[in-house]
Scaffold this motif. Structure first.
Motif, PDB file in Angstrom:
ATOM      1  N   LEU A 179      41.245  44.146  35.072  1.00 52.40           N
ATOM      2  CA  LEU A 179      39.859  43.940  35.479  1.00 52.40           C
ATOM      3  C   LEU A 179      39.728  42.513  35.987  1.00 52.40           C
ATOM      4  CD1 LEU A 179      36.830  44.644  35.622  1.00 52.40           C
ATOM      5  CD2 LEU A 179      36.664  43.915  33.232  1.00 52.40           C
ATOM      6  N   ILE A 210      42.138  41.274  31.446  1.00 55.62           N
ATOM      7  CA  ILE A 210      41.227  40.577  32.360  1.00 55.62           C
ATOM      8  C   ILE A 210      41.947  39.451  33.093  1.00 55.62           C
ATOM      9  CG2 ILE A 210      39.180  39.098  32.465  1.00 55.62           C
ATOM     10  CD1 ILE A 210      38.067  40.698  30.066  1.00 55.62           C
ATOM     11  N   LEU A 217      31.427  51.029  36.305  1.00 53.22           N
ATOM     12  CA  LEU A 217      32.608  50.345  35.794  1.00 53.22           C
ATOM     13  C   LEU A 217      33.382  51.247  34.836  1.00 53.22           C
ATOM     14  CD1 LEU A 217      34.447  47.916  35.580  1.00 53.22           C
ATOM     15  CD2 LEU A 217      32.841  46.926  33.920  1.00 53.22           C
ATOM     16  N   TRP A 220      43.896  48.471  39.378  1.00 50.79           N
ATOM     17  CA  TRP A 220      42.992  47.362  39.103  1.00 50.79           C
ATOM     18  C   TRP A 220      41.598  47.668  39.618  1.00 50.79           C
ATOM     19  CZ3 TRP A 220      40.802  44.825  43.319  1.00 50.79           C
ATOM     20  CH2 TRP A 220      41.451  44.969  44.550  1.00 50.79           C
ATOM     21  N   LEU A 257      37.428  39.671  36.862  1.00 47.83           N
ATOM     22  CA  LEU A 257      36.092  39.384  36.361  1.00 47.83           C
ATOM     23  C   LEU A 257      35.509  38.105  36.927  1.00 47.83           C
ATOM     24  CD1 LEU A 257      33.835  40.129  34.303  1.00 47.83           C
ATOM     25  CD2 LEU A 257      35.097  38.771  32.616  1.00 47.83           C
ATOM     26  N   VAL A 293      42.809  47.570  28.815  1.00 46.70           N
ATOM     27  CA  VAL A 293      42.316  46.767  29.938  1.00 46.70           C
ATOM     28  C   VAL A 293      42.543  45.285  29.656  1.00 46.70           C
ATOM     29  CG1 VAL A 293      40.261  46.046  31.225  1.00 46.70           C
ATOM     30  CG2 VAL A 293      40.624  48.463  30.689  1.00 46.70           C
ATOM     31  N   LEU A 338      37.221  52.573  35.252  1.00 50.26           N
ATOM     32  CA  LEU A 338      38.227  52.296  34.219  1.00 50.26           C
ATOM     33  C   LEU A 338      38.819  53.583  33.635  1.00 50.26           C
ATOM     34  CD1 LEU A 338      36.488  49.356  32.326  1.00 50.26           C
ATOM     35  CD2 LEU A 338      38.425  49.217  33.900  1.00 50.26           C
TER      36      LEU A 338
END
Length: 165
Positions: free
Chosen positions: A3, A50, A157, A121, A5, A48, A161
């Motif tokens: 992810l 980041i 989101l 991703w 961010l 997941v 995911l």
């Protein structure tokens, strides 16, 4: 799953500014006020990780940017699209402007993803400019004023995911 961010316009309104070297929100609310929503959502997605795709990593440093995140998110951070080595030439001298400074957010993320060989991703960001049609489905676009506080964005989101929309 990675992810990418962003902070401003995602975890709080896009009204954060550096004031005497310290991030300050110049809008109603507080910095990272929507971070708990992301923490809660990611509880269902333990794999997941980041990567910070925020200018905070450049402006404050990667480690200082990470320290602003709540523990549950900070523990998932594995890197950033910006690295301090990007500001140095091969001869060791500092550059006043780098490729990263002139690239749009998509280009920064895509370069990281390509170099790391990432296929799986998603990015959550309030800057949709410049996204390739080939990767547009990897962007969860937020409104800079509402970020992750918009339940439709959170649902999008979750769907990206691998959860239920």
């Amino acid at each position: 799953m990675i992810l990418f961010l962003d902070f401003d316009g995602v975890l709080h309104p896009d009204s954060a500014y550096l004031v005497k070297g310290r991030p300050t929100l110049k809008a109603a609310g507080e910095l990272f006020m929507w971070a708990p929503l992301l923490t809660d959502l990611l509880a269902d997605f333990p794999a997941v990780q980041i990567v910070l795709s925020t200018s905070w990593a450049r402006e404050l440093s990667f480690s200082r940017a990470c320290r602003w995140l709540p523990d549950g998110l900070r523990a998932r951070v594995i890197g950033a699209t910006w690295h301090s080595s990007m500001k140095h030439q091969a001869d060791g001298f500092s550059l006043s402007q780098t490729w990263w400074d002139t690239a749009n957010r998509y280009q920064q993320i895509k370069r990281f993803a390509d170099r790391a060989g990432l296929v799986n991703w998603v990015a959550v960001d309030d800057q949709p400019e410049g996204w390739s049609a080939d990767d547009r489905d990897k962007l969860v676009h937020t409104n800079g004023d509402t970020g992750l506080s918009d339940s439709r964005v959170l649902a999008s989101l979750a769907a990206r995911l691998g959860g239920k929309p």
